[in-house]
Design a protein around this motif. Structure first.
Motif, PDB file in Angstrom:
ATOM      1  N   VAL A 103       0.884  -1.169   0.000  1.00 35.34           N
ATOM      2  CA  VAL A 103       0.000   0.000   0.000  1.00 35.34           C
ATOM      3  C   VAL A 103       0.921   1.217   0.000  1.00 35.34           C
ATOM      4  CG1 VAL A 103      -1.786   1.250   1.236  1.00 35.34           C
ATOM      5  CG2 VAL A 103      -1.782  -1.249   1.243  1.00 35.34           C
ATOM      6  N   LEU A 104       0.840   1.993  -1.077  1.00 35.10           N
ATOM      7  CA  LEU A 104       1.740   3.124  -1.284  1.00 35.10           C
ATOM      8  C   LEU A 104       0.987   4.422  -1.119  1.00 35.10           C
ATOM      9  CD1 LEU A 104       3.367   1.825  -4.564  1.00 35.10           C
ATOM     10  CD2 LEU A 104       4.149   1.450  -2.241  1.00 35.10           C
ATOM     11  N   THR A 105       1.608   5.400  -0.471  1.00 31.97           N
ATOM     12  CA  THR A 105       1.044   6.738  -0.306  1.00 31.97           C
ATOM     13  C   THR A 105       2.090   7.753  -0.745  1.00 31.97           C
ATOM     14  OG1 THR A 105      -0.228   5.965   1.603  1.00 31.97           O
ATOM     15  CG2 THR A 105       0.002   8.348   1.325  1.00 31.97           C
ATOM     16  N   LEU A 106       1.708   8.636  -1.653  1.00 32.75           N
ATOM     17  CA  LEU A 106       2.620   9.688  -2.103  1.00 32.75           C
ATOM     18  C   LEU A 106       2.639  10.778  -1.045  1.00 32.75           C
ATOM     19  CD1 LEU A 106       4.425  10.622  -4.433  1.00 32.75           C
ATOM     20  CD2 LEU A 106       2.443  11.790  -5.387  1.00 32.75           C
ATOM     21  N   LYS A 107       3.815  11.048  -0.475  1.00 35.94           N
ATOM     22  CA  LYS A 107       3.908  12.015   0.620  1.00 35.94           C
ATOM     23  C   LYS A 107       4.624  13.296   0.230  1.00 35.94           C
ATOM     24  CE  LYS A 107       8.080  10.063   2.588  1.00 35.94           C
ATOM     25  NZ  LYS A 107       8.767   9.576   3.768  1.00 35.94           N
ATOM     26  N   ARG A 108       5.348  13.299  -0.904  1.00 36.79           N
ATOM     27  CA  ARG A 108       6.059  14.497  -1.349  1.00 36.79           C
ATOM     28  C   ARG A 108       5.786  14.744  -2.821  1.00 36.79           C
ATOM     29  NH1 ARG A 108      11.976  14.986   0.259  1.00 36.79           N
ATOM     30  NH2 ARG A 108      11.390  17.139  -0.113  1.00 36.79           N
ATOM     31  N   SER A 109       5.952  15.980  -3.241  1.00 31.78           N
ATOM     32  CA  SER A 109       5.698  16.378  -4.613  1.00 31.78           C
ATOM     33  C   SER A 109       6.787  15.866  -5.551  1.00 31.78           C
ATOM     34  CB  SER A 109       5.631  17.899  -4.695  1.00 31.78           C
ATOM     35  OG  SER A 109       5.526  18.319  -6.025  1.00 31.78           O
ATOM     36  N   THR A 110       6.431  15.722  -6.817  1.00 31.71           N
ATOM     37  CA  THR A 110       7.393  15.288  -7.831  1.00 31.71           C
ATOM     38  C   THR A 110       7.877  16.466  -8.678  1.00 31.71           C
ATOM     39  OG1 THR A 110       5.604  14.802  -9.378  1.00 31.71           O
ATOM     40  CG2 THR A 110       6.389  12.993  -7.997  1.00 31.71           C
ATOM     41  N   ASN A 111       7.698  17.686  -8.204  1.00 30.00           N
ATOM     42  CA  ASN A 111       8.042  18.872  -8.997  1.00 30.00           C
ATOM     43  C   ASN A 111       9.505  18.916  -9.420  1.00 30.00           C
ATOM     44  OD1 ASN A 111       5.534  19.980  -9.144  1.00 30.00           O
ATOM     45  ND2 ASN A 111       5.837  21.425  -7.471  1.00 30.00           N
ATOM     46  N   LYS A 112      10.418  18.711  -8.520  1.00 33.87           N
ATOM     47  CA  LYS A 112      11.838  18.845  -8.846  1.00 33.87           C
ATOM     48  C   LYS A 112      12.511  17.496  -9.073  1.00 33.87           C
ATOM     49  CE  LYS A 112      12.446  23.300  -6.749  1.00 33.87           C
ATOM     50  NZ  LYS A 112      13.277  24.151  -5.910  1.00 33.87           N
ATOM     51  N   CYS A 113      11.730  16.479  -9.390  1.00 34.81           N
ATOM     52  CA  CYS A 113      12.268  15.153  -9.651  1.00 34.81           C
ATOM     53  C   CYS A 113      12.627  15.005 -11.123  1.00 34.81           C
ATOM     54  CB  CYS A 113      11.237  14.084  -9.286  1.00 34.81           C
ATOM     55  SG  CYS A 113      10.912  13.998  -7.540  1.00 34.81           S
ATOM     56  N   THR A 114      13.428  13.995 -11.408  1.00 34.68           N
ATOM     57  CA  THR A 114      13.752  13.693 -12.797  1.00 34.68           C
ATOM     58  C   THR A 114      12.528  13.076 -13.475  1.00 34.68           C
ATOM     59  OG1 THR A 114      14.531  11.487 -12.271  1.00 34.68           O
ATOM     60  CG2 THR A 114      16.154  13.267 -12.179  1.00 34.68           C
ATOM     61  N   GLN A 115      12.543  13.069 -14.799  1.00 32.50           N
ATOM     62  CA  GLN A 115      11.417  12.502 -15.542  1.00 32.50           C
ATOM     63  C   GLN A 115      11.276  11.010 -15.254  1.00 32.50           C
ATOM     64  OE1 GLN A 115       9.219  14.365 -17.338  1.00 32.50           O
ATOM     65  NE2 GLN A 115       8.021  12.491 -17.425  1.00 32.50           N
ATOM     66  N   ASP A 116      12.391  10.335 -15.036  1.00 35.03           N
ATOM     67  CA  ASP A 116      12.367   8.909 -14.719  1.00 35.03           C
ATOM     68  C   ASP A 116      11.619   8.653 -13.408  1.00 35.03           C
ATOM     69  OD1 ASP A 116      13.084   6.248 -15.331  1.00 35.03           O
ATOM     70  OD2 ASP A 116      14.722   6.350 -13.876  1.00 35.03           O
ATOM     71  N   GLN A 117      11.835   9.504 -12.411  1.00 37.10           N
ATOM     72  CA  GLN A 117      11.142   9.351 -11.135  1.00 37.10           C
ATOM     73  C   GLN A 117       9.664   9.684 -11.278  1.00 37.10           C
ATOM     74  OE1 GLN A 117      13.643  11.934  -8.828  1.00 37.10           O
ATOM     75  NE2 GLN A 117      14.814  10.224  -7.979  1.00 37.10           N
ATOM     76  N   LYS A 118       9.339  10.697 -12.057  1.00 39.56           N
ATOM     77  CA  LYS A 118       7.932  11.040 -12.292  1.00 39.56           C
ATOM     78  C   LYS A 118       7.205   9.880 -12.971  1.00 39.56           C
ATOM     79  CE  LYS A 118       8.708  15.999 -12.675  1.00 39.56           C
ATOM     80  NZ  LYS A 118       8.629  17.176 -13.516  1.00 39.56           N
ATOM     81  N   ASP A 119       7.868   9.244 -13.929  1.00 40.56           N
ATOM     82  CA  ASP A 119       7.276   8.100 -14.620  1.00 40.56           C
ATOM     83  C   ASP A 119       7.073   6.916 -13.670  1.00 40.56           C
ATOM     84  OD1 ASP A 119       7.274   9.578 -16.949  1.00 40.56           O
ATOM     85  OD2 ASP A 119       9.127   8.676 -17.713  1.00 40.56           O
ATOM     86  N   ALA A 120       8.007   6.718 -12.757  1.00 36.99           N
ATOM     87  CA  ALA A 120       7.898   5.623 -11.793  1.00 36.99           C
ATOM     88  C   ALA A 120       6.714   5.843 -10.865  1.00 36.99           C
ATOM     89  CB  ALA A 120       9.184   5.487 -10.995  1.00 36.99           C
ATOM     90  N   VAL A 121       6.516   7.092 -10.401  1.00 32.31           N
ATOM     91  CA  VAL A 121       5.377   7.405  -9.523  1.00 32.31           C
ATOM     92  C   VAL A 121       4.070   7.159 -10.274  1.00 32.31           C
ATOM     93  CG1 VAL A 121       4.160   9.300  -8.379  1.00 32.31           C
ATOM     94  CG2 VAL A 121       6.600   9.017  -8.042  1.00 32.31           C
ATOM     95  N   ARG A 122       4.020   7.576 -11.534  1.00 32.38           N
ATOM     96  CA  ARG A 122       2.818   7.411 -12.351  1.00 32.38           C
ATOM     97  C   ARG A 122       2.531   5.924 -12.591  1.00 32.38           C
ATOM     98  NH1 ARG A 122      -1.382  10.729 -13.979  1.00 32.38           N
ATOM     99  NH2 ARG A 122      -0.286  12.561 -14.598  1.00 32.38           N
ATOM    100  N   CYS A 123       3.597   5.151 -12.810  1.00 29.29           N
ATOM    101  CA  CYS A 123       3.469   3.710 -13.043  1.00 29.29           C
ATOM    102  C   CYS A 123       2.916   2.980 -11.817  1.00 29.29           C
ATOM    103  CB  CYS A 123       4.829   3.133 -13.379  1.00 29.29           C
ATOM    104  SG  CYS A 123       4.878   2.317 -14.932  1.00 29.29           S
ATOM    105  N   LEU A 124       3.240   3.498 -10.650  1.00 24.15           N
ATOM    106  CA  LEU A 124       2.752   2.886  -9.409  1.00 24.15           C
ATOM    107  C   LEU A 124       1.299   3.264  -9.118  1.00 24.15           C
ATOM    108  CD1 LEU A 124       5.922   3.392  -7.210  1.00 24.15           C
ATOM    109  CD2 LEU A 124       5.024   1.228  -8.062  1.00 24.15           C
ATOM    110  N   GLY A 125       0.719   4.145  -9.921  1.00 22.90           N
ATOM    111  CA  GLY A 125      -0.688   4.494  -9.760  1.00 22.90           C
ATOM    112  C   GLY A 125      -0.931   5.674  -8.849  1.00 22.90           C
TER     113      GLY A 125
END
Length: 61
Positions: free
Chosen positions: A6-28
């Motif tokens: 069970v995953l909960t997003l706790k921080r913003s992805t604003n200053k992350c790399t595109q690879d990390q943004k894609d990983a967060v999106r892939c996890l739903g």
């Protein structure tokens, strides 16, 4: 019974790399404090490791 995370997003992805943004999106996950339940697999574990500083992980089952 298969193990799930069970995953909960706790921080913003604003200053992350595109690879990390894609990983967060892939996890739903989309918005902060959104949750998703993901089945245990090597691909899911890899994505979780990429963004472990942005999410909270709980093991279920």
């Amino acid at each position: 019974m298969a193990k799930t995370f069970v995953l909960t997003l706790k921080r913003s992805t604003n200053k992350c790399t595109q690879d990390q943004k894609d990983a967060v999106r892939c996890l739903g996950l989309r918005k902060i404090r959104s949750t998703a339940e993901v089945k245990d697999s090597p691909a899911a574990r890899g994505n979780i490791m990429k963004v472990q500083h942005l999410i909270d992980v709980e093991v279920k089952g």
